[in-house]
Motif scaffolding. Structure first.
Motif, PDB file in Angstrom:
ATOM      1  N   ALA A   1      35.972  95.134 -31.613  1.00 52.93           N
ATOM      2  CA  ALA A   1      35.358  95.118 -30.280  1.00 52.93           C
ATOM      3  C   ALA A   1      34.165  94.169 -30.244  1.00 52.93           C
ATOM      4  O   ALA A   1      33.984  93.417 -29.282  1.00 52.93           O
ATOM      5  CB  ALA A   1      34.931  96.532 -29.889  1.00 52.93           C
ATOM      6  N   GLY A   2      33.357  94.210 -31.290  1.00 56.67           N
ATOM      7  CA  GLY A   2      32.215  93.294 -31.357  1.00 56.67           C
ATOM      8  C   GLY A   2      32.658  91.848 -31.396  1.00 56.67           C
ATOM      9  O   GLY A   2      32.041  90.969 -30.779  1.00 56.67           O
ATOM     10  N   LEU A   3      33.744  91.589 -32.092  1.00 57.59           N
ATOM     11  CA  LEU A   3      34.249  90.227 -32.226  1.00 57.59           C
ATOM     12  C   LEU A   3      34.768  89.679 -30.890  1.00 57.59           C
ATOM     13  O   LEU A   3      34.638  88.484 -30.608  1.00 57.59           O
ATOM     14  CB  LEU A   3      35.373  90.211 -33.265  1.00 57.59           C
ATOM     15  CG  LEU A   3      35.654  88.913 -34.001  1.00 57.59           C
ATOM     16  CD1 LEU A   3      34.445  88.457 -34.816  1.00 57.59           C
ATOM     17  CD2 LEU A   3      36.863  89.085 -34.909  1.00 57.59           C
ATOM     18  N   LEU A   4      35.319  90.557 -30.052  1.00 62.24           N
ATOM     19  CA  LEU A   4      35.975  90.111 -28.815  1.00 62.24           C
ATOM     20  C   LEU A   4      35.210  90.478 -27.547  1.00 62.24           C
ATOM     21  O   LEU A   4      35.682  90.213 -26.440  1.00 62.24           O
ATOM     22  CB  LEU A   4      37.387  90.721 -28.744  1.00 62.24           C
ATOM     23  CG  LEU A   4      38.353  90.342 -29.874  1.00 62.24           C
ATOM     24  CD1 LEU A   4      39.666  91.102 -29.721  1.00 62.24           C
ATOM     25  CD2 LEU A   4      38.614  88.837 -29.874  1.00 62.24           C
ATOM     26  N   HIS A   5      34.006  91.053 -27.686  1.00 61.82           N
ATOM     27  CA  HIS A   5      33.317  91.592 -26.503  1.00 61.82           C
ATOM     28  C   HIS A   5      32.953  90.537 -25.467  1.00 61.82           C
ATOM     29  O   HIS A   5      32.888  90.823 -24.281  1.00 61.82           O
ATOM     30  CB  HIS A   5      32.069  92.374 -26.912  1.00 61.82           C
ATOM     31  CG  HIS A   5      30.897  91.512 -27.289  1.00 61.82           C
ATOM     32  ND1 HIS A   5      30.850  90.793 -28.465  1.00 61.82           N
ATOM     33  CD2 HIS A   5      29.731  91.244 -26.642  1.00 61.82           C
ATOM     34  CE1 HIS A   5      29.699  90.139 -28.535  1.00 61.82           C
ATOM     35  NE2 HIS A   5      29.010  90.391 -27.449  1.00 61.82           N
ATOM     36  N   ASP A   6      32.726  89.303 -25.890  1.00 63.41           N
ATOM     37  CA  ASP A   6      32.303  88.249 -24.962  1.00 63.41           C
ATOM     38  C   ASP A   6      33.414  87.255 -24.633  1.00 63.41           C
ATOM     39  O   ASP A   6      33.140  86.133 -24.209  1.00 63.41           O
ATOM     40  CB  ASP A   6      31.110  87.484 -25.554  1.00 63.41           C
ATOM     41  CG  ASP A   6      29.779  88.055 -25.108  1.00 63.41           C
ATOM     42  OD1 ASP A   6      29.751  88.868 -24.163  1.00 63.41           O
ATOM     43  OD2 ASP A   6      28.742  87.689 -25.701  1.00 63.41           O
ATOM     44  N   VAL A   7      34.664  87.660 -24.813  1.00 57.38           N
ATOM     45  CA  VAL A   7      35.771  86.735 -24.594  1.00 57.38           C
ATOM     46  C   VAL A   7      35.816  86.231 -23.144  1.00 57.38           C
ATOM     47  O   VAL A   7      36.319  85.145 -22.861  1.00 57.38           O
ATOM     48  CB  VAL A   7      37.108  87.401 -25.011  1.00 57.38           C
ATOM     49  CG1 VAL A   7      37.529  88.470 -24.010  1.00 57.38           C
ATOM     50  CG2 VAL A   7      38.193  86.373 -25.200  1.00 57.38           C
ATOM     51  N   GLY A   8      35.244  86.997 -22.221  1.00 61.49           N
ATOM     52  CA  GLY A   8      35.206  86.583 -20.818  1.00 61.49           C
ATOM     53  C   GLY A   8      34.359  85.345 -20.577  1.00 61.49           C
ATOM     54  O   GLY A   8      34.511  84.654 -19.558  1.00 61.49           O
ATOM     55  N   LYS A   9      33.469  85.020 -21.518  1.00 63.53           N
ATOM     56  CA  LYS A   9      32.636  83.824 -21.384  1.00 63.53           C
ATOM     57  C   LYS A   9      33.436  82.537 -21.548  1.00 63.53           C
ATOM     58  O   LYS A   9      32.918  81.447 -21.289  1.00 63.53           O
ATOM     59  CB  LYS A   9      31.484  83.862 -22.397  1.00 63.53           C
ATOM     60  CG  LYS A   9      30.422  84.893 -22.043  1.00 63.53           C
ATOM     61  CD  LYS A   9      29.252  84.850 -23.000  1.00 63.53           C
ATOM     62  CE  LYS A   9      28.161  85.845 -22.593  1.00 63.53           C
ATOM     63  NZ  LYS A   9      27.037  85.841 -23.538  1.00 63.53           N
TER      64      LYS A   9
ATOM     65  N   GLY B   1      36.782  89.186 -19.197  1.00 66.16           N
ATOM     66  CA  GLY B   1      37.201  89.439 -20.567  1.00 66.16           C
ATOM     67  C   GLY B   1      38.157  90.617 -20.658  1.00 66.16           C
ATOM     68  O   GLY B   1      39.156  90.570 -21.386  1.00 66.16           O
ATOM     69  N   HIS B   2      37.853  91.678 -19.917  1.00 65.67           N
ATOM     70  CA  HIS B   2      38.715  92.861 -19.900  1.00 65.67           C
ATOM     71  C   HIS B   2      40.105  92.497 -19.391  1.00 65.67           C
ATOM     72  O   HIS B   2      41.132  92.964 -19.926  1.00 65.67           O
ATOM     73  CB  HIS B   2      38.088  93.948 -19.027  1.00 65.67           C
ATOM     74  CG  HIS B   2      38.854  95.239 -19.009  1.00 65.67           C
ATOM     75  ND1 HIS B   2      39.803  95.529 -18.057  1.00 65.67           N
ATOM     76  CD2 HIS B   2      38.830  96.314 -19.850  1.00 65.67           C
ATOM     77  CE1 HIS B   2      40.312  96.717 -18.284  1.00 65.67           C
ATOM     78  NE2 HIS B   2      39.744  97.224 -19.364  1.00 65.67           N
ATOM     79  N   ALA B   3      40.165  91.655 -18.360  1.00 66.09           N
ATOM     80  CA  ALA B   3      41.460  91.230 -17.801  1.00 66.09           C
ATOM     81  C   ALA B   3      42.250  90.422 -18.832  1.00 66.09           C
ATOM     82  O   ALA B   3      43.463  90.597 -18.984  1.00 66.09           O
ATOM     83  CB  ALA B   3      41.231  90.405 -16.534  1.00 66.09           C
TER      84      ALA B   3
END
Length: 304
Positions: free
Chosen positions: A168-176, A205-207
């Motif tokens: 989760a920490g690795l992917l938390h900012d994927v929306g950026k 990111g959630h999408a």
């Protein structure tokens, strides 16, 4: 320096090289480890063992202070981080182009980060604090992942949850990925449109992650809610205290801590004590009970 102490003198923050006598506890059966949790220290004190060999160059002495000059070798940490950045660049690149990813593609990063943060958290986190413009997003993701693994292990969570939180920490900012770099790297204040764009990244990111296979609910929850606040003033959904999950509360602490303690070209970083003092004084933002446990976790790991 190796030093023998009585079992009753053991405390968190000590680096244990060996335990005298027959020690059967499966959690503490490995020969060398940093004693991070008070519950484990209590087990040793009550174990009936005659003595414990500690290494004061890698942990605390009886007086609670480092036992000598600790020579920090960052080579292994830098190699782990460099390889992790390369994997993340590839994974994030696939997502940016609309291609799918699987958890298996980021699993090697979680494994490497988990091993490094377990061996020497101080060194690993000190290296990730140095963030260049080009790699800032990747290094921040690796740092938050490492902090979430470190903290969740300190809390005694089961290993499956630890790994999920690391992911989760690795992917938390994927929306950026959907925000232009000139906005992400802007040194001056953001205008209203830019602020809105930044605040949309959790939902974006959630999408993105919702379209991938095998993404756990913990990862999706953290991605969407790591900017929510206990007082309901966070974003994107202004959730109130009881609506913010434990996992997102933990992520919010690790995310902000890394952001304000990182070295950036345009501002000086805060020390761990400065960061924690500010966070504890920021009423309503964080779960205070969890934040105090996080401060203890960093203290035990000797992060400064």
């Amino acid at each position: 320096m190796l030093k023998r102490v009585e079992a009753r003198q053991v405390r968190t923050g000590m680096f244990v090289e060996a335990i005298e006598g027959a020690w059967q506890d499966p959690l503490l059966s490995k020969r060398r480890f940093l004693l991070r949790r008070e519950i484990d220290a209590q087990k040793l004190r009550k174990s009936g063992m005659t003595g414990v060999i500690i290494n004061t160059s890698r942990g605390l002495d009886i007086d609670g202070l480092p036992g000598g000059n600790i020579e920090i070798d960052t080579k292994a940490a830098r190699e782990t981080i460099q390889k992790s950045v390369q994997v993340l660049e590839s994974v994030f690149g696939r997502l940016q182009h609309g291609d799918g990813i699987s958890i298996d593609q980021v699993a090697p990063v979680i494994s490497s980060v988990s091993k490094s943060i377990d061996q020497n958290p101080t060194v690993f986190l000190s290296v990730t604090r140095l963030k260049s413009r080009d790699e800032a997003t990747f290094l921040h993701s690796i740092s938050v992942s490492a902090l979430m693994i470190l903290f969740s292990r300190h809390l005694g969570l089961d290993e499956a949850t630890v790994q999920a939180l690391g992911t989760a920490g690795l992917l938390h900012d994927v929306g950026k990925l959907e925000i232009p770099l000139e906005i992400l790297n802007k040194e001056g204040p953001l205008d209203e449109d830019e602020i809105k764009m930044i605040r949309d990244h959790p939902e974006k990111g959630h999408a993105i992650l919702s379209r991938q296979e095998g993404i756990s609910e913990i990862v999706l929850d953290v991605c969407l809610n790591h900017h929510e606040r206990i007082d309901g003033k966070g974003y994107p959904r202004k959730l109130s205290e009881e609506q913010v999950s434990f996992h997102s509360r933990l992520a919010a602490i690790c995310d902000v801590y890394d952001a304000i303690t990182s070295v950036r070209p345009y501002r000086a970083p805060w020390s761990a004590s400065q960061a924690l003092k500010w966070m504890l004084g920021n009423e309503g933002h964080f779960d205070r009970r969890l934040l105090k446990k996080f401060a203890l976790c960093l203290s035990v790991a000797a992060v400064n």
